[in-house]
Design a protein around this motif. Structure first.
Motif, PDB file in Angstrom:
ATOM      1  N   ALA A   1       9.905  23.526 -29.991  1.00  0.00           N
ATOM      2  CA  ALA A   1       8.587  23.672 -30.624  1.00  0.00           C
ATOM      3  C   ALA A   1       8.745  24.098 -32.090  1.00  0.00           C
ATOM      4  N   LEU A   2       9.657  25.022 -32.351  1.00  0.00           N
ATOM      5  CA  LEU A   2       9.902  25.469 -33.731  1.00  0.00           C
ATOM      6  C   LEU A   2      10.339  24.296 -34.599  1.00  0.00           C
ATOM      7  N   ASN A   3      11.217  23.468 -34.051  1.00  0.00           N
ATOM      8  CA  ASN A   3      11.667  22.299 -34.805  1.00  0.00           C
ATOM      9  C   ASN A   3      10.532  21.311 -35.043  1.00  0.00           C
ATOM     10  N   LYS A   4       9.736  21.097 -33.989  1.00  0.00           N
ATOM     11  CA  LYS A   4       8.678  20.082 -34.086  1.00  0.00           C
ATOM     12  C   LYS A   4       7.639  20.435 -35.143  1.00  0.00           C
ATOM     13  N   VAL A   5       7.318  21.732 -35.264  1.00  0.00           N
ATOM     14  CA  VAL A   5       6.304  22.075 -36.277  1.00  0.00           C
ATOM     15  C   VAL A   5       6.944  22.305 -37.642  1.00  0.00           C
ATOM     16  N   GLY A   6       8.245  22.150 -37.714  1.00  0.00           N
ATOM     17  CA  GLY A   6       8.890  22.155 -39.018  1.00  0.00           C
ATOM     18  C   GLY A   6       9.317  23.515 -39.543  1.00  0.00           C
ATOM     19  N   VAL A   7       9.548  24.483 -38.654  1.00  0.00           N
ATOM     20  CA  VAL A   7      10.119  25.751 -39.135  1.00  0.00           C
ATOM     21  C   VAL A   7      11.601  25.473 -39.433  1.00  0.00           C
ATOM     22  N   PRO A   8      12.032  25.619 -40.686  1.00  0.00           N
ATOM     23  CA  PRO A   8      13.393  25.183 -41.028  1.00  0.00           C
ATOM     24  C   PRO A   8      14.474  26.167 -40.594  1.00  0.00           C
ATOM     25  N   ASP A   9      15.687  25.654 -40.491  1.00  0.00           N
ATOM     26  CA  ASP A   9      16.892  26.467 -40.311  1.00  0.00           C
ATOM     27  C   ASP A   9      16.854  27.439 -39.144  1.00  0.00           C
ATOM     28  N   VAL A  10      16.297  26.979 -38.030  1.00  0.00           N
ATOM     29  CA  VAL A  10      16.365  27.794 -36.808  1.00  0.00           C
ATOM     30  C   VAL A  10      17.767  27.623 -36.222  1.00  0.00           C
ATOM     31  N   GLN A  11      18.442  28.739 -35.986  1.00  0.00           N
ATOM     32  CA  GLN A  11      19.835  28.677 -35.509  1.00  0.00           C
ATOM     33  C   GLN A  11      19.921  28.753 -33.986  1.00  0.00           C
ATOM     34  N   GLY A  12      18.879  29.273 -33.370  1.00  0.00           N
ATOM     35  CA  GLY A  12      18.904  29.353 -31.911  1.00  0.00           C
ATOM     36  C   GLY A  12      17.745  30.172 -31.394  1.00  0.00           C
ATOM     37  N   VAL A  13      17.478  30.010 -30.083  1.00  0.00           N
ATOM     38  CA  VAL A  13      16.442  30.805 -29.412  1.00  0.00           C
ATOM     39  C   VAL A  13      17.026  31.254 -28.079  1.00  0.00           C
ATOM     40  N   TRP A  14      16.758  32.487 -27.703  1.00  0.00           N
ATOM     41  CA  TRP A  14      17.263  33.009 -26.423  1.00  0.00           C
ATOM     42  C   TRP A  14      16.178  33.875 -25.799  1.00  0.00           C
ATOM     43  N   GLN A  15      16.293  34.126 -24.509  1.00  0.00           N
ATOM     44  CA  GLN A  15      15.310  34.988 -23.855  1.00  0.00           C
ATOM     45  C   GLN A  15      15.978  35.979 -22.913  1.00  0.00           C
ATOM     46  N   PHE A  16      15.344  37.136 -22.783  1.00  0.00           N
ATOM     47  CA  PHE A  16      15.780  38.150 -21.823  1.00  0.00           C
ATOM     48  C   PHE A  16      14.595  38.500 -20.945  1.00  0.00           C
ATOM     49  N   GLY A  17      14.873  38.711 -19.671  1.00  0.00           N
ATOM     50  CA  GLY A  17      13.774  39.122 -18.783  1.00  0.00           C
ATOM     51  C   GLY A  17      13.792  38.380 -17.477  1.00  0.00           C
TER      52      GLY A  17
END
Ligand SMILES: Cc1cc2nc3c(=O)[nH]c(=O)nc-3n(C[C@H](O)[C@H](O)[C@H](O)COP(=O)(O)O)c2cc1C
Ligand SMILES: [Mn+2]
Length: 489
Positions: free
Chosen positions: A326-342
């Motif tokens: 989703a971050l990529n699709k809306v064009g937030v640049p230079d996202v290196q990764g996403v992770w979750q805890f829980g």
């Protein structure tokens, strides 16, 4: 290599030491406690319970199917040593290039080896465990998939929702407001109709993962699972419904879900993924069971939730993949990764970025917070710089503790999507308000170095990559094997 059924998956795991054979454990709390204690040990083998007291030999329970890196890698057809972050990247790549592979109808269905209807049905013929001490009874459905047709539309939804055994012919069903099954039932029940349903309680864990991961409305989990395994899932028609059921499933139950005003039963509380018993006892939906199909020596697929940080589900937070995308699709640049805890749900979502402009971190936090993979039951979205290991909660909290100025870098967002399952919902809201009125707030934490003076932020004092490599080469006898791997980074 795609697995054709749960048995083939278990055999493959067994060959690489990923299965623990356990004989004689009782369905009443013993199976549950062994499963829980194993889940507390990272990357422990999956227990396969046999010789369950009161049941014929061969009536088995297989639990924690994906609670290790190796078993998760197996269903993705990746090398067993693939790190979890790489597996998430692979998942996203496959999600992006999705070409739906619809299921293939077959007549020859092992699941129809035994077919029971009417008075022949007794759900207690299967060794459903009582998993947690304060569960109200036995749950046949934990790693299950609930199969329904969208009313008035042409697609099949599959999803994992818990199912208690109420009596010989009745199951309880708990679906959180907003889930696809919940939306379907609203439509069926508004018309005063009972909803036809089929449930598999033992199948290839790849199908299970797809049924427990957020996909958009109108995308059948069958089609996505077929795409991932590179071959269609084989399905066969039920005996009292025309729903497509997995042909190689271990046990499939068919029936109908009557409208709430016709019949409900008290359900819960059940030990939930939050680490609490929150929902119940409360009147909930039921399934009136009309047929039971099963293979000889059937295996129940168990995935009871346990308190974080047990990896009772998988070692890869697949829902984080949706947020990254989703971050990529809306064009937030230079996202290196996403992770979750829980424990599989997005209580804490972490986004790593390479900061490019003032406001970049806040933008990433806001988009992540609203994305499907992080919106439901979220609590904290933390944005960090690229040098932070987002798969390590310790590293993330180090960044929060050192780079976030709470007064300036935390934002509170009110009234977001939650669930009665959320422990922080008050008893009044949980039990007395109508379904769907529960909501909670979120905090976005900007734990990136302040953009305006990030180049003047104090330097981190860990040994550099070059120094590490030099020392590891020279003193290889001190840091052998796994130790060396740990300090390499
Ligand atoms: C082991 C396990 C048990 C779950 N139990 C439930 C449940 O009882 N009720 C529920 O609403 N969601 C439950 N979930 C979450 C749903 O399976 C998940 O949100 C899924 O994406 C829902 O699919 P849907 O969007 O097609 O409704 C469970 C997930 C797992 C992994
Ligand atoms: Mn769905």
């Amino acid at each position: 290599m795609p697995f054709k059924d749960l048995r083939e998956f278990i055999d493959t795991c067994d060959r690489i030491g990923e299965v623990k054979h356990i004989s004689g454990a009782h369905w009443d709390l013993e199976i549950g406690a062994i499963t829980e204690l194993l889940a507390e040990i990272p990357n422990s083998p999956a227990p396969l319970f046999d010789d369950i007291p009161g049941y014929p030999k061969g009536h088995r329970v297989f639990a924690n199917p994906l609670a290790s890196n190796k078993r998760t890698a197996l269903i993705l057809d990746q090398h067993p040593e693939t790190p979890p972050f790489e597996m998430l990247k692979y998942w996203i790549k496959r999600t992006r290039e999705i070409k739906p592979v619809p299921p293939r109808w077959v007549d020859d269905a092992p699941v129809k080896e035994h077919v029971l209807t009417g008075d022949q049905i007794n759900l207690f013929d299967f060794p459903s465990p009582k998993w947690h001490e304060n569960d109200p009874g036995r749950y046949l459905g934990t790693g299950d998939t609930v199969i329904m047709r969208a009313p008035g539309e042409d697609w099949i939804n599959l999803a994992t929702y818990r199912m208690e055994v109420h009596d010989e012919k009745t199951l309880g069903l708990w679906i959180s407001p907003g889930k696809h099954g919940y939306l379907f039932l609203q439509k069926y029940h508004e018309r005063g109709e009972a909803a036809p349903v089929a449930v598999s309680v033992g199948h290839d864990p790849l199908l299970f993962v797809c049924c427990a991961t957020f996909f958009p409305y109108a995308m059948s989990e069958y089609d996505f699972a077929g795409h991932l395994r590179g071959a269609p899932i084989e399905v066969t028609r039920g005996v009292i419904t025309d729903l497509p059921i997995p042909a190689t499933a271990e046990i499939v139950i068919e029936g109908e879900i009557p409208p709430r005003n016709e019949e409900m039963r008290m359900e819960g509380p059940f030990g939930e993924f939050t680490g609490y018993y929150a929902v119940g006892p409360h009147p909930q939906l039921i399934i009136r069971v009309k047929s039971v199909m099963f293979r000889s020596k059937p295996i129940i697929l168990g995935a009871p939730p346990f308190k974080f940080p047990s990896h009772w589900f998988t070692t890869v937070p697949f829902n984080a993949g949706e947020t990254w995308d989703a971050l990529n699709k809306v064009g937030v640049p230079d996202v290196q990764g996403v992770w979750q805890f829980g424990s599989w749900f997005p209580f804490i979502t972490v986004v790593s970025i390479r900061q490019r402009y003032a406001g970049h971190a806040k933008q990433a936090g806001l988009v992540a917070m609203g994305s499907k993979g992080s919106a439901y039951c979220g609590r904290y979205v933390i944005v960090v710089d690229e040098d932070v290991d987002i798969t390590s909660l310790e590293d993330v909290m180090w960044a929060v503790a050192t780079r976030c100025e709470p007064e300036r870098d935390m934002d509170l967002i009110r009234e977001c999507w939650s669930s009665p399952i959320d422990p922080i919902i008050s008893p009044h809201m949980r039990f007395e308000m109508a379904h769907g009125q529960q909501n909670t707030s979120r905090v976005i934490i900007n734990a990136c170095k302040p953009y305006a003076w990030k180049d003047k932020f104090p330097r981190t004092n860990i040994a550099s990559k070059e120094l590490r490599t030099k020392i590891l080469d020279k003193y290889s006898d001190i840091f052998a094997g796994a130790e060396a791997e740990k300090v390499k980074a």
